[in-house]
Design a protein around this motif. Sequence first.
Motif, mmCIF file in Angstrom:
data_model
loop_
_atom_site.group_PDB
_atom_site.id
_atom_site.type_symbol
_atom_site.label_atom_id
_atom_site.label_comp_id
_atom_site.label_asym_id
_atom_site.label_seq_id
_atom_site.Cartn_x
_atom_site.Cartn_y
_atom_site.Cartn_z
ATOM 1 N N ASN A 95 -58.566 -29.430 0.078
ATOM 2 C CA ASN A 95 -59.365 -29.484 1.304
ATOM 3 C C ASN A 95 -58.465 -29.541 2.533
ATOM 4 O O ASN A 95 -58.768 -28.928 3.566
ATOM 5 C CB ASN A 95 -60.299 -30.695 1.288
ATOM 6 C CG ASN A 95 -61.494 -30.495 0.364
ATOM 7 O OD1 ASN A 95 -61.996 -29.366 0.221
ATOM 8 N ND2 ASN A 95 -61.969 -31.558 -0.257
ATOM 9 N N CYS A 98 -57.283 -26.003 3.187
ATOM 10 C CA CYS A 98 -58.306 -25.196 3.862
ATOM 11 C C CYS A 98 -58.422 -25.573 5.338
ATOM 12 O O CYS A 98 -58.519 -24.700 6.207
ATOM 13 C CB CYS A 98 -59.663 -25.378 3.182
ATOM 14 S SG CYS A 98 -59.780 -24.614 1.563
ATOM 15 N N GLY A 102 -57.402 -23.164 8.332
ATOM 16 C CA GLY A 102 -58.447 -22.839 9.312
ATOM 17 C C GLY A 102 -57.987 -23.117 10.732
ATOM 18 O O GLY A 102 -58.229 -22.305 11.645
ATOM 19 N N SER A 251 -57.422 -16.520 1.059
ATOM 20 C CA SER A 251 -56.847 -17.752 0.510
ATOM 21 C C SER A 251 -57.854 -18.899 0.587
ATOM 22 O O SER A 251 -58.035 -19.651 -0.381
ATOM 23 C CB SER A 251 -55.577 -18.138 1.280
ATOM 24 O OG SER A 251 -54.578 -17.148 1.131
ATOM 25 N N ILE A 252 -58.496 -19.044 1.736
ATOM 26 C CA ILE A 252 -59.493 -20.105 1.897
ATOM 27 C C ILE A 252 -60.656 -19.895 0.929
ATOM 28 O O ILE A 252 -61.154 -20.854 0.314
ATOM 29 C CB ILE A 252 -60.002 -20.146 3.356
ATOM 30 C CG1 ILE A 252 -58.882 -20.610 4.286
ATOM 31 C CG2 ILE A 252 -61.213 -21.065 3.478
ATOM 32 C CD1 ILE A 252 -59.248 -20.589 5.755
ATOM 33 N N VAL A 255 -59.566 -20.934 -2.582
ATOM 34 C CA VAL A 255 -59.400 -22.381 -2.678
ATOM 35 C C VAL A 255 -60.761 -23.076 -2.688
ATOM 36 O O VAL A 255 -60.985 -24.017 -3.462
ATOM 37 C CB VAL A 255 -58.528 -22.904 -1.512
ATOM 38 C CG1 VAL A 255 -58.543 -24.434 -1.473
ATOM 39 C CG2 VAL A 255 -57.094 -22.415 -1.663
ATOM 40 N N ARG A 256 -61.681 -22.610 -1.842
ATOM 41 C CA ARG A 256 -63.019 -23.205 -1.842
ATOM 42 C C ARG A 256 -63.712 -22.975 -3.182
ATOM 43 O O ARG A 256 -64.453 -23.837 -3.673
ATOM 44 C CB ARG A 256 -63.863 -22.607 -0.709
ATOM 45 C CG ARG A 256 -63.399 -22.946 0.695
ATOM 46 C CD ARG A 256 -63.233 -24.429 0.911
ATOM 47 N NE ARG A 256 -64.443 -25.175 0.564
ATOM 48 C CZ ARG A 256 -64.505 -26.478 0.416
ATOM 49 N NH1 ARG A 256 -63.404 -27.199 0.524
ATOM 50 N NH2 ARG A 256 -65.645 -27.075 0.116
#
Length: 269
Positions: A95, A98, A102, A251-252, A255-256
């Motif tokens: 987290n 991310c 972001g 990538s985000i 990962v999410r």
Amino acid sequence: MSSSQKKRARQQQGDVNKCVKYSIFFYNFVFWVIGTFLLAFGVWGLVSKQSATIDEITGLVVDPMWMFIALGSVIFIVSFSGCIGALRENTCLLNFFCLALGVIMILEITAVVLAFVYRDEVGDLIGDWIENAIYDYTEDPDINFLLDEMQTSLKCCGANHPDDWDNNVYFNCSSPAVMACGVPHSCCRPEEDGGVNNKQCGYGIRALPEVQWHNYIWIEGCVDLIHFWLLQNIIIITVVIGIILILQIISIFFVRNLVGDIQMIKALW
């Protein structure tokens, strides 16, 4: 069995998507190595020159080694959280990855927009950096290298004019040094026979009438030519920025997806 059913069955068995997990790990491991190298290179550069002083830390930073340290630190921290977070299936680190990515994306977009809107002010900042770099040109080998490469490749001299080299104590016209009232060899026009310029080719040039300078050195300032280069390559720059943003978004997303798998498995415990 549909993909959603396979995912549900895998989660019930306590397994995350191995492909996603190890893709995130190896992707971030590569950047972790790059970040470590940049950070180590920057620290080595400062220590080797013994230039990591309080004055530089609190004042206007010109030394390019600080850029390597800042960039390396950010890449190291963010990629570390993604790499270890994926390997250990740690949702806290994932987290953070991310969130950090972001924020970096927002900063990148903001920087691009501000650079476009305030392009004149950006030009002034570049000019200020070059003028400060000229001041330290004979003292710092990294700045020496950067300025020489910039002036040679762009065919320019000084920030806005060759007389900007008066900011350097050795090239100043009142200096007793041999290079007084001159410019570095990187300002010199190439030899007509294609040979390598003499390192002293720019010495004393500015003592001549200005109308004769163009026979020996580049007379355009680097700020204007940097601006012209950016305009010429705006499409390539836009594509590169777009690719970087797309890779960060992907990538985000991955990962999410991994975080969702981990949370779903924990919910089944």
